[in-house]
Design a protein around this motif. Sequence first.
Motif, mmCIF file in Angstrom:
data_model
loop_
_atom_site.group_PDB
_atom_site.id
_atom_site.type_symbol
_atom_site.label_atom_id
_atom_site.label_comp_id
_atom_site.label_asym_id
_atom_site.label_seq_id
_atom_site.Cartn_x
_atom_site.Cartn_y
_atom_site.Cartn_z
ATOM 1 N N LEU A 89 0.817 -1.207 0.000
ATOM 2 C CA LEU A 89 0.000 0.000 0.000
ATOM 3 C C LEU A 89 0.855 1.263 0.000
ATOM 4 C CD1 LEU A 89 -2.771 -1.158 2.493
ATOM 5 C CD2 LEU A 89 -2.964 -0.925 -0.002
ATOM 6 N N LEU A 90 1.927 1.280 0.776
ATOM 7 C CA LEU A 90 2.829 2.434 0.782
ATOM 8 C C LEU A 90 3.481 2.636 -0.585
ATOM 9 C CD1 LEU A 90 4.469 1.963 4.286
ATOM 10 C CD2 LEU A 90 2.970 3.848 3.583
ATOM 11 N N ASP A 91 3.878 1.539 -1.230
ATOM 12 C CA ASP A 91 4.458 1.635 -2.579
ATOM 13 C C ASP A 91 3.445 2.230 -3.549
ATOM 14 O OD1 ASP A 91 6.815 0.490 -1.671
ATOM 15 O OD2 ASP A 91 6.372 -1.507 -2.499
ATOM 16 N N ARG A 92 2.198 1.792 -3.431
ATOM 17 C CA ARG A 92 1.142 2.286 -4.323
ATOM 18 C C ARG A 92 0.897 3.773 -4.099
ATOM 19 N NH1 ARG A 92 -0.681 2.324 -9.101
ATOM 20 N NH2 ARG A 92 -2.918 2.519 -9.268
ATOM 21 N N VAL A 93 0.888 4.204 -2.849
ATOM 22 C CA VAL A 93 0.714 5.625 -2.542
ATOM 23 C C VAL A 93 1.853 6.434 -3.159
ATOM 24 C CG1 VAL A 93 0.769 7.327 -0.668
ATOM 25 C CG2 VAL A 93 -0.672 5.302 -0.464
ATOM 26 N N GLU A 94 3.081 5.957 -3.024
ATOM 27 C CA GLU A 94 4.235 6.661 -3.606
ATOM 28 C C GLU A 94 4.106 6.758 -5.122
ATOM 29 O OE1 GLU A 94 7.741 4.683 -2.175
ATOM 30 O OE2 GLU A 94 7.422 5.373 -0.125
ATOM 31 N N GLN A 95 3.667 5.682 -5.766
ATOM 32 C CA GLN A 95 3.476 5.703 -7.223
ATOM 33 C C GLN A 95 2.414 6.724 -7.612
ATOM 34 O OE1 GLN A 95 2.382 1.700 -8.177
ATOM 35 N NE2 GLN A 95 4.444 0.884 -7.923
ATOM 36 N N LEU A 96 1.310 6.748 -6.890
ATOM 37 C CA LEU A 96 0.239 7.695 -7.195
ATOM 38 C C LEU A 96 0.674 9.138 -6.953
ATOM 39 C CD1 LEU A 96 -2.786 5.707 -5.729
ATOM 40 C CD2 LEU A 96 -2.297 6.147 -8.154
ATOM 41 N N GLU A 97 1.436 9.376 -5.893
ATOM 42 C CA GLU A 97 1.943 10.721 -5.629
ATOM 43 C C GLU A 97 2.882 11.175 -6.743
ATOM 44 O OE1 GLU A 97 3.573 10.275 -1.699
ATOM 45 O OE2 GLU A 97 1.714 10.952 -0.755
ATOM 46 N N LEU A 98 3.715 10.262 -7.233
ATOM 47 C CA LEU A 98 4.614 10.583 -8.337
ATOM 48 C C LEU A 98 3.818 10.930 -9.593
ATOM 49 C CD1 LEU A 98 7.419 10.788 -9.607
ATOM 50 C CD2 LEU A 98 7.308 8.322 -10.027
ATOM 51 N N ARG A 99 2.807 10.130 -9.898
ATOM 52 C CA ARG A 99 1.969 10.406 -11.066
ATOM 53 C C ARG A 99 1.264 11.745 -10.930
ATOM 54 N NH1 ARG A 99 -1.698 5.412 -12.461
ATOM 55 N NH2 ARG A 99 -2.185 6.725 -14.240
ATOM 56 N N LEU A 100 0.809 12.058 -9.722
ATOM 57 C CA LEU A 100 0.147 13.331 -9.490
ATOM 58 C C LEU A 100 1.111 14.501 -9.700
ATOM 59 C CD1 LEU A 100 -2.425 14.786 -8.621
ATOM 60 C CD2 LEU A 100 -1.708 14.489 -6.250
ATOM 61 N N ARG A 101 2.328 14.392 -9.202
ATOM 62 C CA ARG A 101 3.321 15.443 -9.412
ATOM 63 C C ARG A 101 3.608 15.646 -10.888
ATOM 64 N NH1 ARG A 101 5.734 13.203 -4.848
ATOM 65 N NH2 ARG A 101 7.269 12.081 -6.062
ATOM 66 N N ILE A 102 3.714 14.529 -11.627
ATOM 67 C CA ILE A 102 3.965 14.614 -13.068
ATOM 68 C C ILE A 102 2.802 15.313 -13.764
ATOM 69 C CG2 ILE A 102 4.165 13.247 -15.177
ATOM 70 C CD1 ILE A 102 5.778 11.198 -13.468
ATOM 71 N N LEU A 103 1.583 14.953 -13.402
ATOM 72 C CA LEU A 103 0.407 15.577 -14.022
ATOM 73 C C LEU A 103 0.320 17.066 -13.693
ATOM 74 C CD1 LEU A 103 -2.282 12.807 -13.501
ATOM 75 C CD2 LEU A 103 -1.275 13.542 -15.671
ATOM 76 N N LYS A 104 0.711 17.451 -12.502
ATOM 77 C CA LYS A 104 0.668 18.862 -12.112
ATOM 78 C C LYS A 104 1.687 19.704 -12.882
ATOM 79 C CE LYS A 104 -1.219 18.591 -7.457
ATOM 80 N NZ LYS A 104 -0.945 18.852 -6.027
ATOM 81 N N THR A 105 2.772 19.081 -13.308
ATOM 82 C CA THR A 105 3.800 19.852 -14.036
ATOM 83 C C THR A 105 3.455 20.022 -15.508
ATOM 84 O OG1 THR A 105 5.125 17.868 -14.477
ATOM 85 C CG2 THR A 105 5.638 19.141 -12.478
ATOM 86 N N ARG A 106 2.456 19.336 -15.990
ATOM 87 C CA ARG A 106 2.072 19.451 -17.409
ATOM 88 C C ARG A 106 1.193 20.645 -17.642
ATOM 89 N NH1 ARG A 106 0.958 13.229 -19.199
ATOM 90 N NH2 ARG A 106 3.090 12.593 -18.958
#
Length: 106
Positions: A89-106
């Motif tokens: 679950l922690l790994d999944r949260v980290e992956q989702l946070e990374l995806r969110l950061r990437i989406l915010k920079t677009r």
Amino acid sequence: MSTPRPHVQSTACVVEEHLEFGIDELGRVCRCQREWIAALVHEGVLHPIDPRAEQLRFRGDSLQRARRAVRLMRDLDLNPPGVALALELLDRVEQLELRLRILKTR
């Protein structure tokens, strides 16, 4: 206005991936018994270089994951399956946070 965040001092240990640890060394560094390391392997939390080898060996990047698993075990009194689930679950949260950061920079 955002609320100021408290200063948190973080300590990180960078271990080069090409380093290797035996199961006893990994247990000693993580301050846990080799049976716990073996249980974490059984649950898929840790991945030895060659799972069929008589003496299990781990790459340096396994150290951070093993330490995190041991902290969860001790702090939350989790058994190996609980640690495996928590880390997943922690790994999944980290992956989702990374995806969110990437989406915010677009």
